[in-house]
Design a protein around this motif. Structure first.
Motif, PDB file in Angstrom:
ATOM      1  N   LEU A   1       0.760  -1.132   0.098  1.00 25.62           N
ATOM      2  CA  LEU A   1       0.000   0.008   0.202  1.00 25.62           C
ATOM      3  C   LEU A   1       0.807   1.259   0.015  1.00 25.62           C
ATOM      4  O   LEU A   1       0.539   2.173  -0.779  1.00 25.62           O
ATOM      5  N   ALA A   2       1.902   1.225   0.840  1.00 26.77           N
ATOM      6  CA  ALA A   2       2.756   2.358   0.754  1.00 26.77           C
ATOM      7  C   ALA A   2       3.549   2.592  -0.666  1.00 26.77           C
ATOM      8  O   ALA A   2       3.618   3.555  -1.122  1.00 26.77           O
ATOM      9  N   GLU A   3       3.870   1.489  -1.108  1.00 31.16           N
ATOM     10  CA  GLU A   3       4.452   1.578  -2.560  1.00 31.16           C
ATOM     11  C   GLU A   3       3.491   2.129  -3.567  1.00 31.16           C
ATOM     12  O   GLU A   3       3.766   2.964  -4.517  1.00 31.16           O
ATOM     13  N   PHE A   4       2.249   1.631  -3.455  1.00 35.01           N
ATOM     14  CA  PHE A   4       1.066   2.274  -4.327  1.00 35.01           C
ATOM     15  C   PHE A   4       1.048   3.574  -4.278  1.00 35.01           C
ATOM     16  O   PHE A   4       0.786   4.237  -5.401  1.00 35.01           O
ATOM     17  N   THR A   5       1.117   4.147  -2.972  1.00 37.15           N
ATOM     18  CA  THR A   5       0.887   5.657  -2.700  1.00 37.15           C
ATOM     19  C   THR A   5       2.016   6.500  -3.514  1.00 37.15           C
ATOM     20  O   THR A   5       1.935   7.756  -3.793  1.00 37.15           O
ATOM     21  N   THR A   6       3.131   5.814  -3.843  1.00 40.20           N
ATOM     22  CA  THR A   6       4.307   6.646  -4.442  1.00 40.20           C
ATOM     23  C   THR A   6       4.068   6.535  -5.991  1.00 40.20           C
ATOM     24  O   THR A   6       4.822   7.281  -6.881  1.00 40.20           O
ATOM     25  N   ARG A   7       3.187   5.664  -6.593  1.00 36.44           N
ATOM     26  CA  ARG A   7       3.000   5.848  -8.173  1.00 36.44           C
ATOM     27  C   ARG A   7       1.975   7.076  -8.564  1.00 36.44           C
ATOM     28  O   ARG A   7       1.242   7.301  -7.711  1.00 36.44           O
ATOM     29  N   ALA A   8       2.418   7.576  -9.665  1.00 30.36           N
ATOM     30  CA  ALA A   8       1.486   8.426 -10.359  1.00 30.36           C
ATOM     31  C   ALA A   8       0.030   7.775 -10.685  1.00 30.36           C
ATOM     32  O   ALA A   8       0.254   6.812 -11.587  1.00 30.36           O
ATOM     33  N   PRO A   9      -1.063   8.435 -10.177  1.00 29.72           N
ATOM     34  CA  PRO A   9      -2.310   7.602 -10.628  1.00 29.72           C
ATOM     35  C   PRO A   9      -2.609   7.988 -11.963  1.00 29.72           C
ATOM     36  O   PRO A   9      -1.970   9.010 -12.751  1.00 29.72           O
ATOM     37  N   LYS A  10      -3.279   6.882 -12.644  1.00 24.04           N
ATOM     38  CA  LYS A  10      -3.660   7.232 -13.985  1.00 24.04           C
ATOM     39  C   LYS A  10      -4.600   7.980 -13.957  1.00 24.04           C
ATOM     40  O   LYS A  10      -5.628   8.339 -13.108  1.00 24.04           O
ATOM     41  N   PRO A  11      -4.910   8.938 -15.162  1.00 22.29           N
ATOM     42  CA  PRO A  11      -5.798  10.018 -15.109  1.00 22.29           C
ATOM     43  C   PRO A  11      -7.307   9.338 -15.404  1.00 22.29           C
ATOM     44  O   PRO A  11      -7.473   8.097 -15.617  1.00 22.29           O
ATOM     45  N   THR A  12      -8.131  10.027 -14.706  1.00 22.03           N
ATOM     46  CA  THR A  12      -9.473   9.477 -14.474  1.00 22.03           C
ATOM     47  C   THR A  12     -10.045   9.567 -15.986  1.00 22.03           C
ATOM     48  O   THR A  12     -10.148  10.667 -16.684  1.00 22.03           O
ATOM     49  N   ALA A  13     -10.962   8.688 -16.238  1.00 22.28           N
ATOM     50  CA  ALA A  13     -11.467   8.693 -17.780  1.00 22.28           C
ATOM     51  C   ALA A  13     -12.887   8.361 -17.527  1.00 22.28           C
ATOM     52  O   ALA A  13     -13.342   7.472 -16.745  1.00 22.28           O
ATOM     53  N   ILE A  14     -13.685   9.172 -18.135  1.00 27.86           N
ATOM     54  CA  ILE A  14     -15.313   9.034 -17.898  1.00 27.86           C
ATOM     55  C   ILE A  14     -15.636   7.994 -18.914  1.00 27.86           C
ATOM     56  O   ILE A  14     -15.459   8.204 -20.205  1.00 27.86           O
ATOM     57  N   ARG A  15     -16.586   7.054 -18.727  1.00 25.88           N
ATOM     58  CA  ARG A  15     -17.277   6.137 -19.422  1.00 25.88           C
ATOM     59  C   ARG A  15     -18.451   5.924 -19.024  1.00 25.88           C
ATOM     60  O   ARG A  15     -18.624   5.353 -18.114  1.00 25.88           O
ATOM     61  N   ASP A  16     -19.331   6.585 -19.467  1.00 28.45           N
ATOM     62  CA  ASP A  16     -20.904   6.856 -19.075  1.00 28.45           C
ATOM     63  C   ASP A  16     -21.834   6.640 -20.278  1.00 28.45           C
ATOM     64  O   ASP A  16     -21.844   7.500 -20.960  1.00 28.45           O
ATOM     65  N   GLU A  17     -22.651   5.705 -20.193  1.00 24.20           N
ATOM     66  CA  GLU A  17     -23.497   5.376 -21.411  1.00 24.20           C
ATOM     67  C   GLU A  17     -24.627   6.675 -21.124  1.00 24.20           C
ATOM     68  O   GLU A  17     -25.170   6.792 -22.372  1.00 24.20           O
ATOM     69  N   LEU A  18     -25.009   7.109 -20.008  1.00 23.93           N
ATOM     70  CA  LEU A  18     -25.775   8.250 -20.010  1.00 23.93           C
ATOM     71  C   LEU A  18     -25.382   9.441 -20.983  1.00 23.93           C
ATOM     72  O   LEU A  18     -26.102   9.989 -21.603  1.00 23.93           O
ATOM     73  N   LEU A  19     -24.112   9.868 -20.818  1.00 23.21           N
ATOM     74  CA  LEU A  19     -23.441  10.744 -21.527  1.00 23.21           C
ATOM     75  C   LEU A  19     -23.639  10.581 -23.130  1.00 23.21           C
ATOM     76  O   LEU A  19     -23.669  11.223 -23.854  1.00 23.21           O
ATOM     77  N   VAL A  20     -23.397   9.098 -23.563  1.00 20.89           N
ATOM     78  CA  VAL A  20     -23.666   8.881 -24.945  1.00 20.89           C
ATOM     79  C   VAL A  20     -25.287   9.028 -25.370  1.00 20.89           C
ATOM     80  O   VAL A  20     -25.384   9.572 -26.324  1.00 20.89           O
ATOM     81  N   GLN A  21     -25.945   8.698 -24.550  1.00 19.15           N
ATOM     82  CA  GLN A  21     -27.456   8.813 -24.806  1.00 19.15           C
ATOM     83  C   GLN A  21     -27.891  10.434 -24.918  1.00 19.15           C
ATOM     84  O   GLN A  21     -28.407  10.886 -25.931  1.00 19.15           O
ATOM     85  N   VAL A  22     -27.209  11.257 -23.953  1.00 21.25           N
ATOM     86  CA  VAL A  22     -27.420  12.575 -24.033  1.00 21.25           C
ATOM     87  C   VAL A  22     -26.867  13.069 -25.764  1.00 21.25           C
ATOM     88  O   VAL A  22     -27.404  13.955 -26.232  1.00 21.25           O
ATOM     89  N   GLN A  23     -25.716  12.698 -25.554  1.00 15.68           N
ATOM     90  CA  GLN A  23     -25.018  13.044 -27.183  1.00 15.68           C
ATOM     91  C   GLN A  23     -25.881  12.876 -28.199  1.00 15.68           C
ATOM     92  O   GLN A  23     -25.868  13.506 -29.178  1.00 15.68           O
ATOM     93  N   ALA A  24     -26.641  11.729 -28.007  1.00 18.31           N
ATOM     94  CA  ALA A  24     -27.417  11.297 -29.243  1.00 18.31           C
ATOM     95  C   ALA A  24     -28.861  11.481 -29.265  1.00 18.31           C
ATOM     96  O   ALA A  24     -29.787  11.120 -30.047  1.00 18.31           O
ATOM     97  N   ILE A  25     -29.327  12.419 -28.389  1.00 17.92           N
ATOM     98  CA  ILE A  25     -30.551  12.686 -28.172  1.00 17.92           C
ATOM     99  C   ILE A  25     -31.563  13.059 -29.244  1.00 17.92           C
ATOM    100  O   ILE A  25     -32.599  12.353 -29.304  1.00 17.92           O
ATOM    101  N   GLU A  26     -31.068  13.709 -30.178  1.00 12.61           N
ATOM    102  CA  GLU A  26     -31.624  14.138 -31.244  1.00 12.61           C
ATOM    103  C   GLU A  26     -32.136  12.841 -32.302  1.00 12.61           C
ATOM    104  O   GLU A  26     -32.921  12.964 -33.124  1.00 12.61           O
ATOM    105  N   ALA A  27     -31.323  11.870 -32.164  1.00 13.00           N
ATOM    106  CA  ALA A  27     -31.598  10.762 -32.996  1.00 13.00           C
ATOM    107  C   ALA A  27     -32.237   9.400 -32.315  1.00 13.00           C
ATOM    108  O   ALA A  27     -32.657   8.562 -32.698  1.00 13.00           O
TER     109      ALA A  27
END
Length: 189
Positions: free
Chosen positions: A79-105
């Protein structure tokens, strides 16, 4: 981040059964990491075989035997070693956002329902997180708690979960208001 790191971090609070660990995940860690009880038990078994956690068996009357897990020195080191690593950037993967993006269709009514449902979920989670914050703070002001508490990590991650759900609610309100205005403009245009 692996599930193991979230488990190791949770075990900083002390020995825990798999059941209590699952409840703890639902109550506090869920604002940044989710796992099913089955995933937790599988990971605990792996971590025990790797020497990251130790389990002791507790016999119970009228209840099944349970195992209590605790952090080992090797687990604390990982756990201590884990805290020394640079975290991966957060990536959003959200189906609702895709639905809103495609609302006109798509189906405007169903997308609105999905947004309203997401808002209701966020409101429920926000209330749970705020109750947890009240329990953590007790009678202390936030600044005093942060200055004197033996562990501030759980509070700080909870604060992030609260902000996240507040933003989810604001975004849902904005989407629904924009769609309502658009419908009003189309009816009057």
């Amino acid at each position: 981040m692996a599930l193991r790191n979230a488990i190791l971090a949770t075990l900083l609070d002390g020995e825990s059964s798999g059941y209590d660990l699952a409840k703890s995940f639902n109550a506090s860690v869920a604002n940044f990491w989710t796992a099913t009880p089955q995933q937790l038990y599988r990971e605990l078994d792996k971590m025990e075989s790797q020497g990251l956690v130790a389990a002791r068996v507790v016999e119970q009357r009228r209840r099944p035997t349970k195992r209590l897990f605790s952090l080992t020195d090797a687990g604390a080191a990982e756990l201590a070693e884990f805290t020394t690593r640079a975290p991966k950037p957060t990536a959003i993967r959200d189906e609702l956002l895709v639905q809103v993006q495609a609302i006109e269709a798509g189906d405007d009514k169903e997308v609105r329902r999905a947004v309203a449902d997401r808002m209701a979920i966020a409101e429920t989670k926000l209330k749970q997180f705020e109750r947890l914050r009240e329990r953590l703070l007790g009678e202390s002001a936030e600044a005093d708690f942060l200055a004197t508490a033996p562990r501030v990590g759980p509070y700080l991650t909870l604060a992030r979960g609260i902000a996240f759900e507040q933003e989810n609610i604001r975004w849902c309100e904005k989407v629904l208001a924009a769609l309502d205005r658009r419908d009003g403009d189309e009816r009057h245009g």
